[in-house]
Design a protein around this motif. Sequence first.
Motif, PDB file in Angstrom:
ATOM      1  N   TYR A 272       1.383  -1.106   0.200  1.00  0.00           N
ATOM      2  CA  TYR A 272      -0.156  -0.105  -0.302  1.00  0.00           C
ATOM      3  C   TYR A 272       0.972   1.756   0.060  1.00  0.00           C
ATOM      4  CZ  TYR A 272      -3.511  -3.413   1.841  1.00  0.00           C
ATOM      5  OH  TYR A 272      -4.641  -3.932   1.838  1.00  0.00           O
ATOM      6  N   TYR A 273       1.702   1.551   0.730  1.00  0.00           N
ATOM      7  CA  TYR A 273       2.791   2.695   0.810  1.00  0.00           C
ATOM      8  C   TYR A 273       3.107   2.698   0.228  1.00  0.00           C
ATOM      9  CZ  TYR A 273       7.290   4.459   1.756  1.00  0.00           C
ATOM     10  OH  TYR A 273       7.956   5.685   1.279  1.00  0.00           O
ATOM     11  N   VAL A 274       4.286   1.612  -1.026  1.00  0.00           N
ATOM     12  CA  VAL A 274       4.544   1.743  -2.508  1.00  0.00           C
ATOM     13  C   VAL A 274       3.040   2.925  -3.132  1.00  0.00           C
ATOM     14  CG1 VAL A 274       5.600   0.615  -4.590  1.00  0.00           C
ATOM     15  CG2 VAL A 274       6.279  -0.048  -2.240  1.00  0.00           C
ATOM     16  N   GLU A 275       2.367   1.461  -3.414  1.00  0.00           N
ATOM     17  CA  GLU A 275       1.295   2.239  -3.840  1.00  0.00           C
ATOM     18  C   GLU A 275       0.933   4.169  -4.064  1.00  0.00           C
ATOM     19  OE1 GLU A 275      -1.768   0.914  -6.356  1.00  0.00           O
ATOM     20  OE2 GLU A 275      -1.278  -1.233  -5.533  1.00  0.00           O
ATOM     21  N   MET A 276       1.328   4.538  -2.228  1.00  0.00           N
ATOM     22  CA  MET A 276       0.828   5.684  -2.033  1.00  0.00           C
ATOM     23  C   MET A 276       1.956   6.562  -2.394  1.00  0.00           C
ATOM     24  SD  MET A 276      -2.108   5.567  -0.534  1.00  0.00           S
ATOM     25  CE  MET A 276      -2.277   7.384  -0.451  1.00  0.00           C
ATOM     26  N   ARG A 277       3.047   6.358  -2.947  1.00  0.00           N
ATOM     27  CA  ARG A 277       4.148   7.162  -3.353  1.00  0.00           C
ATOM     28  C   ARG A 277       3.587   7.591  -4.616  1.00  0.00           C
ATOM     29  NH1 ARG A 277       9.946   4.981  -2.203  1.00  0.00           N
ATOM     30  NH2 ARG A 277      10.168   7.139  -3.121  1.00  0.00           N
ATOM     31  N   ASN A 278       3.512   6.466  -5.106  1.00  0.00           N
ATOM     32  CA  ASN A 278       3.026   6.541  -7.112  1.00  0.00           C
ATOM     33  C   ASN A 278       1.578   7.673  -7.051  1.00  0.00           C
ATOM     34  OD1 ASN A 278       4.983   4.895  -7.496  1.00  0.00           O
ATOM     35  ND2 ASN A 278       2.945   2.838  -7.967  1.00  0.00           N
ATOM     36  N   LEU A 279       0.721   7.549  -5.841  1.00  0.00           N
ATOM     37  CA  LEU A 279      -0.509   8.407  -5.903  1.00  0.00           C
ATOM     38  C   LEU A 279      -0.131   9.554  -5.714  1.00  0.00           C
ATOM     39  CD1 LEU A 279      -3.065   6.324  -4.544  1.00  0.00           C
ATOM     40  CD2 LEU A 279      -3.501   6.925  -7.039  1.00  0.00           C
ATOM     41  N   LYS A 280       1.111   9.678  -4.520  1.00  0.00           N
ATOM     42  CA  LYS A 280       1.518  10.817  -4.395  1.00  0.00           C
ATOM     43  C   LYS A 280       2.053  11.889  -5.140  1.00  0.00           C
ATOM     44  CE  LYS A 280       4.218  13.212  -1.206  1.00  0.00           C
ATOM     45  NZ  LYS A 280       4.960  12.929   0.335  1.00  0.00           N
ATOM     46  N   ARG A 281       2.711  11.120  -6.587  1.00  0.00           N
ATOM     47  CA  ARG A 281       3.073  12.324  -7.813  1.00  0.00           C
ATOM     48  C   ARG A 281       2.561  12.438  -8.917  1.00  0.00           C
ATOM     49  NH1 ARG A 281       8.569   9.452 -10.204  1.00  0.00           N
ATOM     50  NH2 ARG A 281       8.910  11.232 -10.751  1.00  0.00           N
ATOM     51  N   TYR A 297       2.899   9.063   4.953  1.00  0.00           N
ATOM     52  CA  TYR A 297       4.023   8.909   6.030  1.00  0.00           C
ATOM     53  C   TYR A 297       3.041   7.981   7.142  1.00  0.00           C
ATOM     54  CZ  TYR A 297       5.458  11.110  10.650  1.00  0.00           C
ATOM     55  OH  TYR A 297       5.921  11.427  11.934  1.00  0.00           O
ATOM     56  N   LYS A 298       2.040   7.860   7.260  1.00  0.00           N
ATOM     57  CA  LYS A 298       1.404   7.144   8.357  1.00  0.00           C
ATOM     58  C   LYS A 298       2.051   5.404   7.824  1.00  0.00           C
ATOM     59  CE  LYS A 298      -1.868   9.626  10.451  1.00  0.00           C
ATOM     60  NZ  LYS A 298      -3.602  10.239  10.785  1.00  0.00           N
ATOM     61  N   GLU A 316      -9.526   4.158   9.564  1.00  0.00           N
ATOM     62  CA  GLU A 316      -9.374   5.444   8.792  1.00  0.00           C
ATOM     63  C   GLU A 316      -8.645   5.058   7.355  1.00  0.00           C
ATOM     64  OE1 GLU A 316      -5.722   8.473  10.284  1.00  0.00           O
ATOM     65  OE2 GLU A 316      -6.166   6.612  11.440  1.00  0.00           O
ATOM     66  N   PHE A 317      -7.810   4.196   7.183  1.00  0.00           N
ATOM     67  CA  PHE A 317      -6.827   4.639   5.954  1.00  0.00           C
ATOM     68  C   PHE A 317      -8.536   4.093   4.973  1.00  0.00           C
ATOM     69  CE2 PHE A 317      -4.171   1.275   3.002  1.00  0.00           C
ATOM     70  CZ  PHE A 317      -3.907   2.791   1.898  1.00  0.00           C
ATOM     71  N   LYS A 318      -9.371   3.627   4.703  1.00  0.00           N
ATOM     72  CA  LYS A 318     -10.288   3.737   4.104  1.00  0.00           C
ATOM     73  C   LYS A 318     -11.422   4.645   3.422  1.00  0.00           C
ATOM     74  CE  LYS A 318     -11.505  -0.975   3.565  1.00  0.00           C
ATOM     75  NZ  LYS A 318     -12.719  -2.083   4.496  1.00  0.00           N
ATOM     76  N   THR A 319     -11.349   5.302   5.108  1.00  0.00           N
ATOM     77  CA  THR A 319     -12.376   6.399   4.602  1.00  0.00           C
ATOM     78  C   THR A 319     -11.396   8.170   4.462  1.00  0.00           C
ATOM     79  OG1 THR A 319     -13.408   5.576   7.198  1.00  0.00           O
ATOM     80  CG2 THR A 319     -13.470   8.228   6.484  1.00  0.00           C
ATOM     81  N   GLN A 320     -10.404   7.975   4.541  1.00  0.00           N
ATOM     82  CA  GLN A 320      -9.368   9.145   4.172  1.00  0.00           C
ATOM     83  C   GLN A 320      -9.244   8.268   2.605  1.00  0.00           C
ATOM     84  OE1 GLN A 320      -7.300  10.774   6.887  1.00  0.00           O
ATOM     85  NE2 GLN A 320      -5.467  11.221   5.182  1.00  0.00           N
ATOM     86  N   LEU A 321      -9.331   7.487   1.773  1.00  0.00           N
ATOM     87  CA  LEU A 321      -9.371   6.678   0.642  1.00  0.00           C
ATOM     88  C   LEU A 321     -10.444   7.682  -0.055  1.00  0.00           C
ATOM     89  CD1 LEU A 321      -7.502   3.947   0.565  1.00  0.00           C
ATOM     90  CD2 LEU A 321      -6.201   6.363  -0.393  1.00  0.00           C
TER      91      LEU A 321
END
Length: 861
Positions: A272-281, A297-298, A316-321
């Motif tokens: 999930y972290y790797v995907e979030m990094r890609n999404l961040k870009r 960060y979390k 929390e993860f699902k809600t924020q996404l």
Amino acid sequence: MYTLPKIERFNQDVLSKYHIYNSVFITLPFDSIDNTGVLLPLFTEVCETGFKKQETPKEIVNFFSGKYLNDASEKDKIDLMFRFIQYIERQIVLFDAIEDAAFPTVNNMEGRGSLRDIKEKSDAKDKEDDLVEFLEDFNVRTVLTAHPTQFYPGPVLGIINDLTAAIRSNDLLKIKKLLAQLGKTPFIQNEKPNPYDEAVSLIWYLENVFYETSGEIVHYLQKNIFHGKSIQNPLIKLGFWPGGDRDGNPFVTTAITLKVAERLRTSILKCYYVEMRNLKRKLTFAGVDTLVSDLEYKLYRSVFYSKGEIYITLDEFKTQLNKIKEIIIEKHQSLYLDELEALLIKINLFGFYFATLDIRQNSKIHDAVFKDVVTYYLKSDSTVFPANYYDLSEGEKIAVLSKVKGNLNPSVFENEITKSTIESIQAIKAIQENNGEYGANRYIISNNESALNVMETFALIRLNNWDNPTVDIIPLFESVDDLQKAHEIMEQLYTNPEYAKHLTERGNKQTIMLGFSDGTKDGGYLMANWSIYRAKEALTEISRKYGIKAIFFDGRGGPPARGGGKTHKFYASLGPKIENNEIQITVQGQTISSNFGTLDSCRYNLENLLSAGVTNQVFSKGKNELTVDEKNVLDQLAELGYQEYLSFKNHPKFIPYLEKMSTLKYYSKTNIGSRPSKRSKSENLDFADLRAIPFVGSWSQLKQNVPGFFGVGSALRHFEETNQWEKVQGLYDNSLFFKTLLENSMMSLAKSFLPLTAYMRKDPEFGEFWQIIYDEFSETKRLLLKIAGHKELMENYPDGKASIQIRERIVLPLLTIQQYALLRINELNKQDQVDDDLIKVYEKIVTRSLFGNTNASRNSA
């Protein structure tokens, strides 16, 4: 431009490339290989010619030595044999990599059994609503098991991965480097892996293959069949046994179970972290960027700084996404919505657990543990169990067990198995708290023989201060006798008020596991498969009677003898009297790497399993039902095959043959898995304690593959001799189940090579026994070709047949060396002066040759 037939694609993209890259391999300057690459083709030719002339492995090796090795000593011959073994192991890796690279070209990824095929059929047949309804409730669960038959160590698997990519892009320079690396990389492990090592090896497949593929499959269905509506049902579930499977494995401890569960959680969070990094870009716009950064960060802290601490909850993860999703849709024209949806799908599939860690233990261990527990309570003047508990009947014991509650402390028990069994239940609780319920919510009882076995487990769970356990108790029925009475056992459970209440709380679903491997070992090929089919029908009927949905979990190995082969065709063939709303299968050993080892093969095989369910429940609903007459024919075939197999298994030379003439005892020396090769510690070989992998594998090493065909020929011959052939012919022509059963048996025959052991025909002790195998093989082959209308085995699968032929040719020198070594060991043991050191050298040759032979077969054990 038209698409070439499958066999031509295979010849072009696999066979031709293998010859090209193998010639490159031969020219590489290896310190330890010298002229091995030149001599090996000559030895292969000598082997092929020798076996055609009915020469023995000893005669073949001696002829080669005399012709190509000048005055070679025994030591020189041994050195060359070891070099041949090392070289052939690497040829197999090369062939594996070439086949993997060509997989999407040779196999039609959009053809029959694909998601696209499902979509087009549902449109053509106006079945889209039915398909959607079915997919809202259907699941495929692939369970990666701790039954290793894969001999490639981690570094070699890495090379195969890189080599596959280089071959796919035709990067000759990189291929040459990787082949050189392959030549210098050790293929053997000096020490056995522990269960945690096994878990780490298999988690690689979860992270690098299943994660991506499962997400893409569900994403495709969501977009093209559900028209963008989110699929709440996790269509693909992953299961995991390393670290949780205690059956016969003393090395699985509570600490390892918890450590594996933590590793699974960390691994999915890392994905999930790797995907979030890609999404961040990509999600760099106002109102979204800060939310994305916070999640990244979390997740980062949870993966890299955590000592078991998680800095974000799943909710929390699902809600924020979902909040991010709303903002993107409302304010940013749905930019990158597809990528965000892909992540949400994966979270729905894998939660914070990635794969469900199953706990498994043998019923015989439970019996001993339970005696310990009851004795403890009786000695402590507790009223949990009545003083006369041991004198009660089974029904009375079940009545007591359904009511017991308590709060056991493992430390009060001296027996380590009792302690660890109680701790395993407490570990399930702990894992659920950390990873969520699906982190570990299944307890499997292997060798389940009675309702009492299930109720003892149920009671043991509740005695751990767990009144309403969020755990599914799964009986595993393995022997022919247990399969035949399984429905009676389940009825006892369904009619028990407390167990029925437990099932209500579990959604009125009961998972039942059926063992193909041990069933075949116990009752032979036809009886095992037909008993499981019959058991499923009876279990479905009794479950429906009590309003329970039966879910069948099939314990399958790689080869047909252990329930492998054309698995998806088996599930597509099940009739309406068998519950088939979930397909749950174990995937083990080479089958993990060969069927699910790359993104393409994983996608192809997962889609085929999904398609099998759809075909059975949507497109062919109500079809594939066997008639009463057809079932009668199958009953007769199974019984005839069973009697023939029993007679063979009870032959006085059966166990001695495996001990003296096969590689059975060498499996324990291979250091590929943490489990012992048999359940008991006794010196004598007890058939009941023998595990299915070394049993089936030993027949495979002999190239006899007995468990995959024995009894089939005799059963068919009866119908031929009694002028009833039209009955079995009609069954073959009309029943997909029976046709698949026989086609899988043909695969076992195609991977057999009786000339290898034909020298045993003259053995004073085992000649008659070998002849029994040969006669049954010949008869089975003759009658399978007759019923299929073929001239050759696997004629209707030309690419599969070609792959087997090439692999068998690659390992023919290995098989010859192995047999030569076994012959020399027997000779040396009969000498007056026994040379123990030389025997050890030949034993090492036998053990080393197991590796290449097994890897080449891809589904041999």
